[in-house]
Design an enzyme around this catalytic site. Structure first.
Site, PDB file in Angstrom:
ATOM      1  N   TYR A  62     -33.388 -43.960 -21.151  1.00  0.00           N
ATOM      2  CA  TYR A  62     -32.005 -44.478 -21.195  1.00  0.00           C
ATOM      3  C   TYR A  62     -31.215 -43.884 -20.049  1.00  0.00           C
ATOM      4  O   TYR A  62     -31.313 -42.678 -19.769  1.00  0.00           O
ATOM      5  CB  TYR A  62     -31.327 -44.081 -22.526  1.00  0.00           C
ATOM      6  CG  TYR A  62     -31.002 -45.306 -23.350  1.00  0.00           C
ATOM      7  CD1 TYR A  62     -30.103 -46.252 -22.863  1.00  0.00           C
ATOM      8  CD2 TYR A  62     -31.587 -45.520 -24.586  1.00  0.00           C
ATOM      9  CE1 TYR A  62     -29.817 -47.389 -23.595  1.00  0.00           C
ATOM     10  CE2 TYR A  62     -31.309 -46.656 -25.323  1.00  0.00           C
ATOM     11  CZ  TYR A  62     -30.420 -47.587 -24.819  1.00  0.00           C
ATOM     12  OH  TYR A  62     -30.137 -48.712 -25.532  1.00  0.00           O
ATOM     13  N   GLU A  64     -27.625 -45.151 -19.157  1.00  0.00           N
ATOM     14  CA  GLU A  64     -26.309 -45.818 -19.029  1.00  0.00           C
ATOM     15  C   GLU A  64     -25.466 -45.085 -18.002  1.00  0.00           C
ATOM     16  O   GLU A  64     -25.442 -43.852 -17.969  1.00  0.00           O
ATOM     17  CB  GLU A  64     -25.588 -45.791 -20.372  1.00  0.00           C
ATOM     18  CG  GLU A  64     -26.120 -46.820 -21.348  1.00  0.00           C
ATOM     19  CD  GLU A  64     -25.447 -46.704 -22.712  1.00  0.00           C
ATOM     20  OE1 GLU A  64     -24.664 -45.767 -22.930  1.00  0.00           O
ATOM     21  OE2 GLU A  64     -25.725 -47.561 -23.566  1.00  0.00           O
ATOM     22  N   ASP A 217     -24.378 -67.574  -5.165  1.00  0.00           N
ATOM     23  CA  ASP A 217     -25.502 -67.260  -6.046  1.00  0.00           C
ATOM     24  C   ASP A 217     -26.753 -67.769  -5.330  1.00  0.00           C
ATOM     25  O   ASP A 217     -27.029 -68.971  -5.337  1.00  0.00           O
ATOM     26  CB  ASP A 217     -25.303 -67.955  -7.405  1.00  0.00           C
ATOM     27  CG  ASP A 217     -26.528 -67.829  -8.296  1.00  0.00           C
ATOM     28  OD1 ASP A 217     -27.542 -67.249  -7.859  1.00  0.00           O
ATOM     29  OD2 ASP A 217     -26.464 -68.329  -9.442  1.00  0.00           O
ATOM     30  N   THR A 243     -31.232 -63.667  -8.378  1.00  0.00           N
ATOM     31  CA  THR A 243     -32.347 -63.204  -9.204  1.00  0.00           C
ATOM     32  C   THR A 243     -33.345 -62.551  -8.252  1.00  0.00           C
ATOM     33  O   THR A 243     -33.238 -62.710  -7.031  1.00  0.00           O
ATOM     34  CB  THR A 243     -33.054 -64.354  -9.939  1.00  0.00           C
ATOM     35  OG1 THR A 243     -33.459 -65.316  -8.958  1.00  0.00           O
ATOM     36  CG2 THR A 243     -32.156 -65.027 -10.952  1.00  0.00           C
ATOM     37  N   LYS A 246     -37.597 -65.252  -7.886  1.00  0.00           N
ATOM     38  CA  LYS A 246     -37.925 -66.599  -7.380  1.00  0.00           C
ATOM     39  C   LYS A 246     -38.509 -66.422  -5.972  1.00  0.00           C
ATOM     40  O   LYS A 246     -39.575 -65.812  -5.865  1.00  0.00           O
ATOM     41  CB  LYS A 246     -36.681 -67.470  -7.428  1.00  0.00           C
ATOM     42  CG  LYS A 246     -36.051 -67.536  -8.830  1.00  0.00           C
ATOM     43  CD  LYS A 246     -34.955 -68.575  -8.855  1.00  0.00           C
ATOM     44  CE  LYS A 246     -33.905 -68.371  -9.909  1.00  0.00           C
ATOM     45  NZ  LYS A 246     -34.319 -68.480 -11.292  1.00  0.00           N
TER      46      LYS A 246
HETATM   47  N1  PLP Z   1     -28.583 -68.758 -10.817  1.00  0.00           N
HETATM   48  C1  PLP Z   1     -29.357 -69.742 -10.352  1.00  0.00           C
HETATM   49  C2  PLP Z   1     -28.903 -70.508  -9.147  1.00  0.00           C
HETATM   50  C3  PLP Z   1     -30.554 -70.056 -10.990  1.00  0.00           C
HETATM   51  O1  PLP Z   1     -31.311 -71.057 -10.547  1.00  0.00           O
HETATM   52  C4  PLP Z   1     -30.937 -69.316 -12.138  1.00  0.00           C
HETATM   53  C5  PLP Z   1     -32.181 -69.591 -12.879  1.00  0.00           C
HETATM   54  O2  PLP Z   1     -32.940 -70.436 -12.654  1.00  0.00           O
HETATM   55  C6  PLP Z   1     -30.077 -68.309 -12.594  1.00  0.00           C
HETATM   56  C7  PLP Z   1     -28.908 -68.052 -11.913  1.00  0.00           C
HETATM   57  C8  PLP Z   1     -30.372 -67.562 -13.876  1.00  0.00           C
HETATM   58  O3  PLP Z   1     -31.348 -66.624 -13.739  1.00  0.00           O
HETATM   59  P1  PLP Z   1     -32.052 -65.974 -15.044  1.00  0.00           P
HETATM   60  O4  PLP Z   1     -32.934 -66.992 -15.606  1.00  0.00           O
HETATM   61  O5  PLP Z   1     -32.738 -64.775 -14.479  1.00  0.00           O
HETATM   62  O6  PLP Z   1     -30.945 -65.589 -15.978  1.00  0.00           O
END
Ligand code: PLP
Length: 471
Positions: A62, A64, A217, A243, A246
């Site tokens: 842990y 935090e 994002d 993420t 991918k």
């Molecule tokens: N943002 C985008 C553009 C995504 O394509 C995805 C998932 O495919 C996410 C966020 C969410 O990611 P997670 O599945 O890790 O929560």
């Protein structure tokens, strides 16, 4: 030596003895991954080293809080790990630590995004993101006429921008006009299903008109951004989330990068860190942070650009081959790792093609294409080349994959005719009995099994109990 109490003996027993049921499921999934062709654009095949770190003893701890400011003792090595991960994240994306910081604790992309909204805006503030049917992600404010679907639309007011239907590219002019009416506090760019690159400078100008934050994002494209194979969102955005699993090819997790040099005392560092913990999460998953660190090291290595370049080249080849077979692609091609294939001119739905692909061992997903009326039966499919590129497949193999997909469409049309109805269940009934489906499945398997599966020694892959093969 002290004897082991019965309740502790299990702590030393390997998985195959301790839990053959779970072991068997892992073996079946390994067999499936090795025997099939993975074309889901949001997936990749991570390395042995990432899997080792992810499965390590770090899962016990842990921690935090942040490095050197924890709510638990015993974190000296975890502090070192998290600092290393942050350093590697900045290095992988070529960022100056004086200007950018990063939080490496998000459990996933969705939590990274919600923590970012929590950090940047207040409940009920307004945000704009690319609409889901146009390729945006759920967490960018998605709602329907009947329901607020995600926390990003439940706790904030959102308004989607979209594509120009004639080009299927982001309609930046309309976005700017809509922003003048909606006056967002935050604009989100980035997508789950958009095959082209982004014009971050245009988005920055629109955000600046309203004093809004700009967040990118880059969950899908971060591996390609790290390789500098796509436009650089860090030049224009205040916050960048991603993420790690991918195109970046790490374990399943999320990252939030924030600017440290904003004027007007906008302390994004404090806001983002406090939004991740304690606002949205508890203790970090340290085994995952170790695995992310390993992946980031790989993404900074001299070979990474070649991988990213190959992913894009494979996507362009797959796209061109599908066009050569006479098919229509959204935007007619791709700049990145993904392709949106508009199946509507063929008379098939994405669902049917997804199902047949599943039966023969090609994994894809149905996807809305621009102008689709129904989200239940979308007219297209999404394809991505990150995973097959990780199995060493290049342009020649992607041309072969296009040929398999062409055969899938031809066969689906024939089966649809035989089924005598357009219903998915009737279609499946004929498909499951079809010898041609069996033949295709056999060919896909033979082809796929010529290629290694990252993280697993091919000699160790055995057909697991419970898997029958009819050929
Ligand atoms: N943002 C985008 C553009 C995504 O394509 C995805 C998932 O495919 C996410 C966020 C969410 O990611 P997670 O599945 O890790 O929560």
């Amino acid at each position: 030596m002290a004897s082991f109490p019965d309740y502790n003996k299990v702590l030393y027993t390997p998985l195959n003895e301790a839990d053959p049921e779970v072991q068997n499921i892992i073996e079946k999934e390994t067999w499936r991954q090795w025997s099939g062709l993975e074309l889901i654009a949001s997936e990749n095949l991570t390395s042995k080293a990432v899997m080792e770190a992810n499965g390590s003893i770090l899962t016990n701890k842990y921690s935090e809080g942040l490095p050197n400011a924890r709510y638990y003792g015993g974190n000296e090595w975890i502090d070192e790990l998290e600092q290393l991960c942050r350093k590697r994240a900045l290095e992988a994306f070529h960022l100056d630590p004086a200007k950018w910081g990063v939080n490496v604790q998000p459990y996933s992309g969705s939590t990274a995004n919600f923590a970012t909204l929590t950090a940047l805006i207040q409940p009920q503030d307004r945000l704009m993101g690319l609409g889901l049917p146009d390729g945006g992600h759920l967490t960018h404010g998605y709602y329907t006429a009947k329901k607020k679907i995600t926390a990003s639309s439940i706790y904030f007011q959102s308004f989607p921008y979209g594509l120009d239907p004639s080009t299927q590219l982001i309609d930046y002019t309309k976005l700017t006009e809509q922003a003048r009416i909606f006056k967002p506090r935050l604009i989100i760019c980035g997508a789950s299903a958009y095959p082209r690159d982004w014009d971050y400078a245009k988005l920055r100008a629109t955000a600046d008109e309203h004093g809004a934050f700009l967040m990118a994002d880059i969950a899908h494209t971060s591996g390609l951004v790290a390789a500098q194979a796509l436009a650089n969102p860090f030049e224009y955005c205040d916050v960048v989330t991603t993420t790690t699993h991918k195109t970046l090819r790490g374990p399943r997790a999320g990252l939030i990068f924030f600017r440290k040099d904003l004027k007007d005392a906008q302390d994004l560092e404090k806001r983002v860190n406090e939004a991740v913990f304690p606002a949205c999460q508890g203790g970090p998953h340290n085994n995952t942070i170790a695995a992310v660190s390993v992946a980031l090291k790989q993404a900074s290595s001299p070979t990474w650009q070649a991988y990213a370049k190959q992913v894009i080249s494979n996507a362009k080849t797959l796209a061109q081959e599908l066009v050569n077979h006479g098919y229509r692609l959204q935007t007619d091609g791709t700049d990145n790792h993904l392709i949106l294939w508009d199946l509507r001119p063929t008379g098939l739905t994405g669902s049917k093609v997804e199902k047949i692909c599943d039966l023969i061992g090609i994994t894809i997903n149905k996807n809305a294409v621009s102008g689709d009326k129904s989200a239940q039966t979308p007219g297209g499919i999404r394809l991505g080349t990150s995973a097959l590129t990780s199995r060493n497949m290049n342009e020649r193999e992607h041309a072969k994959v296009a040929e398999f997909l062409h055969r899938v469409v031809q066969l689906s049309l024939k089966l649809q005719k035989e089924a005598g109805s357009k219903l998915l269940k009737d279609f499946l009934r004929v498909a499951e009995k079809s010898d041609e489906v069996k033949q295709l499945r056999k060919e896909v398997r033979e082809f796929a099994r010529q290629w290694p599966l990252p993280g697993v020694d091919t000699v160790d892959i055995k057909r697991p109990a419970g898997i029958e093969e009819d050929d």
